[in-house]
Enzyme design. Structure first.
Site, PDB file in Angstrom:
ATOM      1  N   THR A 193      27.547-105.201  44.318  1.00  0.00           N
ATOM      2  CA  THR A 193      26.982-105.332  42.978  1.00  0.00           C
ATOM      3  C   THR A 193      27.952-106.123  42.123  1.00  0.00           C
ATOM      4  O   THR A 193      29.169-105.885  42.159  1.00  0.00           O
ATOM      5  CB  THR A 193      26.703-103.956  42.354  1.00  0.00           C
ATOM      6  OG1 THR A 193      26.195-104.123  41.027  1.00  0.00           O
ATOM      7  CG2 THR A 193      27.938-103.069  42.311  1.00  0.00           C
ATOM      8  N   GLU A 342      24.789 -98.016  41.986  1.00  0.00           N
ATOM      9  CA  GLU A 342      25.687 -96.934  42.396  1.00  0.00           C
ATOM     10  C   GLU A 342      24.986 -95.598  42.579  1.00  0.00           C
ATOM     11  O   GLU A 342      25.600 -94.641  43.060  1.00  0.00           O
ATOM     12  CB  GLU A 342      26.805 -96.795  41.359  1.00  0.00           C
ATOM     13  CG  GLU A 342      27.801 -97.937  41.335  1.00  0.00           C
ATOM     14  CD  GLU A 342      27.356 -99.143  40.517  1.00  0.00           C
ATOM     15  OE1 GLU A 342      28.187-100.036  40.277  1.00  0.00           O
ATOM     16  OE2 GLU A 342      26.166 -99.204  40.129  1.00  0.00           O
ATOM     17  N   LYS A 452      26.460-104.580  17.078  1.00  0.00           N
ATOM     18  CA  LYS A 452      27.102-103.820  16.004  1.00  0.00           C
ATOM     19  C   LYS A 452      27.124-104.700  14.754  1.00  0.00           C
ATOM     20  O   LYS A 452      27.950-105.599  14.624  1.00  0.00           O
ATOM     21  CB  LYS A 452      28.506-103.413  16.427  1.00  0.00           C
ATOM     22  CG  LYS A 452      28.531-102.643  17.748  1.00  0.00           C
ATOM     23  CD  LYS A 452      29.944-102.461  18.267  1.00  0.00           C
ATOM     24  CE  LYS A 452      29.936-101.801  19.644  1.00  0.00           C
ATOM     25  NZ  LYS A 452      29.361-102.661  20.701  1.00  0.00           N
ATOM     26  N   TRP A 457      24.287 -99.779  14.599  1.00  0.00           N
ATOM     27  CA  TRP A 457      24.129-100.145  15.997  1.00  0.00           C
ATOM     28  C   TRP A 457      22.673-100.510  16.208  1.00  0.00           C
ATOM     29  O   TRP A 457      21.776 -99.682  16.002  1.00  0.00           O
ATOM     30  CB  TRP A 457      24.520 -98.985  16.910  1.00  0.00           C
ATOM     31  CG  TRP A 457      25.989 -98.872  17.136  1.00  0.00           C
ATOM     32  CD1 TRP A 457      26.981 -99.333  16.325  1.00  0.00           C
ATOM     33  CD2 TRP A 457      26.636 -98.263  18.256  1.00  0.00           C
ATOM     34  NE1 TRP A 457      28.210 -99.040  16.853  1.00  0.00           N
ATOM     35  CE2 TRP A 457      28.030 -98.382  18.054  1.00  0.00           C
ATOM     36  CE3 TRP A 457      26.191 -97.640  19.401  1.00  0.00           C
ATOM     37  CZ2 TRP A 457      28.965 -97.898  18.956  1.00  0.00           C
ATOM     38  CZ3 TRP A 457      27.120 -97.152  20.303  1.00  0.00           C
ATOM     39  CH2 TRP A 457      28.503 -97.288  20.082  1.00  0.00           C
TER      40      TRP A 457
END
Length: 558
Positions: A193, A342, A452, A457
């Site tokens: 990956t 993963e 940001k 956010w």
């Protein structure tokens, strides 16, 4: 660790290990006559499939492969690849699913790092390997894969250094092979990956992990009917490359169930849609890019009446409401899932309970585009920057951290990055999300992609979702770039649908009207909108925001 009392065992008692060969064995028990199909070139039933899996094991044994050796595969999605999923792993060797979309330099790194011994390679990818062949340090032999043999046209010659052509070698091999028992924690598969920095990372999984991931899918997909998949009536076709996290684990499940499977080879819209119709495909999974390619194809309207049985699980990137609605309008059932390389990968899948199934189509759209509900056997929490857990109230944000029976234990020969992945005993995903009290996961963004701005956010995924609902927008990507006043400001790339002529001012006006009505925050109007013919993608079809940030920064500074 608490003290417990273990059950007594008789010396002669047998406790079967959880092995991939056990999944394969189920395929002959109940519906061995069902078919596995490769494009319009090849088809077989599960009896033949099991024979071919064992022939492959004999071919590899003849080539000197031993348990623990790593075998690389470079192929389109095919029946051959499925045979490798079972034949290589069941003999105790390790399957390396090579990402053919990486650069030659990255492929070279992964093959040397994985210590590949034998390479099975489709003739389409021979130029890649020929360019790096002299630098491969552990490969001893190659086997060429060709589609020509299915039309009665054998290869003109076997390339130098190759032990033969796949079909010819199988035909000469015995169809019996006694797959041994071994420890279920034996290494079964590996793939690489890519991250934002450094070399690709080698993810690895054991037989036990892949067996348990299959049981997790069986429980959620079939048992709870999150995406109803009945082997008796459903037909499965992956539109996620088999090199990408084992095609999300579904080939293991479909084979165990002896469901009819269809493998499309290289992805071409007309071929995919034709196979959907002619083979009666009812279940697929893919990234949004592929779904968008299919629903935007002129052929989609031609096959519209035949798409009402098709169920599609979307992952890899966020499913926007605009794309979901376009699919639903064609009769396609769509739902989102969540995971990462993963995690093998499934950690959440959309599941509508009895009350939610009664909601209107528009209300369901919000649920169908969420990341999903947490899967059985997976423990998922939210963590803030100080390592404290965040409430699952549907509003509070934190990084998703997880535990479960099929999560990778680290990165091959990379203990430092493995320790970062598992810091504090939880696998850190890098995804910012909220989780509702009833276990819906709502992804806000990747930690590195949150914008940001002005002390707020802003989710780039939310902005892309809003843009997807503007008439005439086919695709969008939003990134944050540095701003002296606000810290960062959002910038957008837009792909128009055919037949539309959009303007940046017009799109901003649509968004500003929503702001004026109180439907959006003022930060959701991008500073700059750039129209492009296509959105840059990674090797597995995700939006490549690292590349977009770099290119847009250069564009703005120029």
């Amino acid at each position: 660790m608490i003290q417990t009392k273990l059950i007594p065992r008789t010396d002669e008692a047998h406790e079967p290990p959880m092995l991939i060969k056990s999944l394969l064995a189920q395929s002959l028990r109940y519906e061995p006559q069902r078919e596995i199909v490769y494009r319009d070139l090849f088809r077989m039933n599960y009896v033949t499939f099991n024979q071919r899996v064992r022939q492959l094991a004999n071919v590899l044994t003849e080539a000197g492969v031993k348990p623990g050796d790593t075998i690389a595969v470079l192929d389109w999605d095919s029946h051959r690849y499925l045979e490798c999923f079972f034949g290589i792993t069941s003999m105790g060797a390790i399957l390396h699913t090579v990402n053919v979309r990486l650069s030659p330099a990255q492929i070279l790194f992964t093959m040397n790092h994985a210590e590949d011994k034998v390479v099975l390679i489709h003739e389409d990818f021979l130029p890649i390997v020929n360019a790096i062949k002299d630098q491969l340090t552990t490969v001893q032999t190659y086997i060429v894969l060709s589609d020509k043999v299915y039309s009665g046209t054998p290869l003109a010659e076997i390339p130098a250094g190759f032990s033969g052509e796949y079909e010819a070698l199988l035909q000469k091999a015995l169809s019996e092979f006694d797959f041994p028992d071994f420890d279920e924690n034996t290494w079964a598969t590996t793939f690489y990956t890519t991250g934002t920095t450094g070399n690709p990372k080698g993810v690895y999984f054991s037989h036990r992990q892949l067996f348990m991931h299959t049981m997790g899918l069986l429980t959620y997909i079939i048992g709870y009917e999150a995406m109803p998949f009945k082997g008796s009536s459903d037909v499965y076709m992956p539109i996620t490359p088999l090199f990408h996290v084992h095609a999300w684990g579904f080939p293991f499940l479909a084979t165990m169930m002896s469901a009819k499977q269809v493998y499309p080879g290289r992805y071409e819209p007309e071929v995919l849609l034709r196979l959907l119709i002619t083979e009666g495909v009812t279940l697929s999974h893919c990234v949004p890019t592929i779904l968008n390619m299919l629903v935007s194809s002129p052929a989609a309207q031609k096959y519209r009446e035949n798409l009402s049985r098709w169920k599609v699980l979307i992952g890899g990137s966020a499913l926007t409401k605009g794309l979901a609605k376009a699919a639903i309008d064609l009769g396609i059932t769509v739902m989102s899932g969540y995971g990462m390389s993963e995690t093998a990968p499934v950690m959440a899948v959309g599941y509508l309970n009895e009350q939610e199934k009664q909601l209107s189509a528009s209300e369901q759209l919000d649920l169908r585009t969420r990341a999903g509900r947490i899967s059985p056997f997976v423990e998922m929490r939210l963590m803030d920057d100080t390592g404290n857990f965040v409430q699952h109230d549907g509003h509070s944000l934190g990084e998703i951290v997880a535990r479960g029976p099929w999560l990778t234990q680290g990165y091959f020969n990379d203990p430092e990055r493995g320790a970062t992945l598992w810091q504090g005993g939880w696998l850190h995903t890098g995804d910012v999300a909220s989780i509702t009290p009833d276990n819906w996961v709502i992804i806000a963004d990747r930690t590195k992609d949150v914008i940001k701005t002005g002390g707020e956010w802003v989710s780039s995924l939310d902005m892309e979702d809003v843009l997807s609902q503007v008439e005439g927008v086919a695709e969008s990507a939003v990134i944050g770039l540095p701003d002296d006043r606000w810290g960062e400001r959002p910038h957008a790339l837009i792909v128009q649908k055919p037949g539309y002529t959009l303007s940046a001012e017009g799109i901003k006006a649509v968004l500003q009207a929503k702001v004026n009505r109180g439907e959006l925050h003022k930060w959701y109007v991008p500073d700059r909108i750039v129209f492009v013919p296509e959105i840059p993608k990674t090797s597995v079809g995700k939006i490549d925001k690292k590349r977009i940030r770099s290119e847009m920064k250069d564009l703005i500074l120029s």
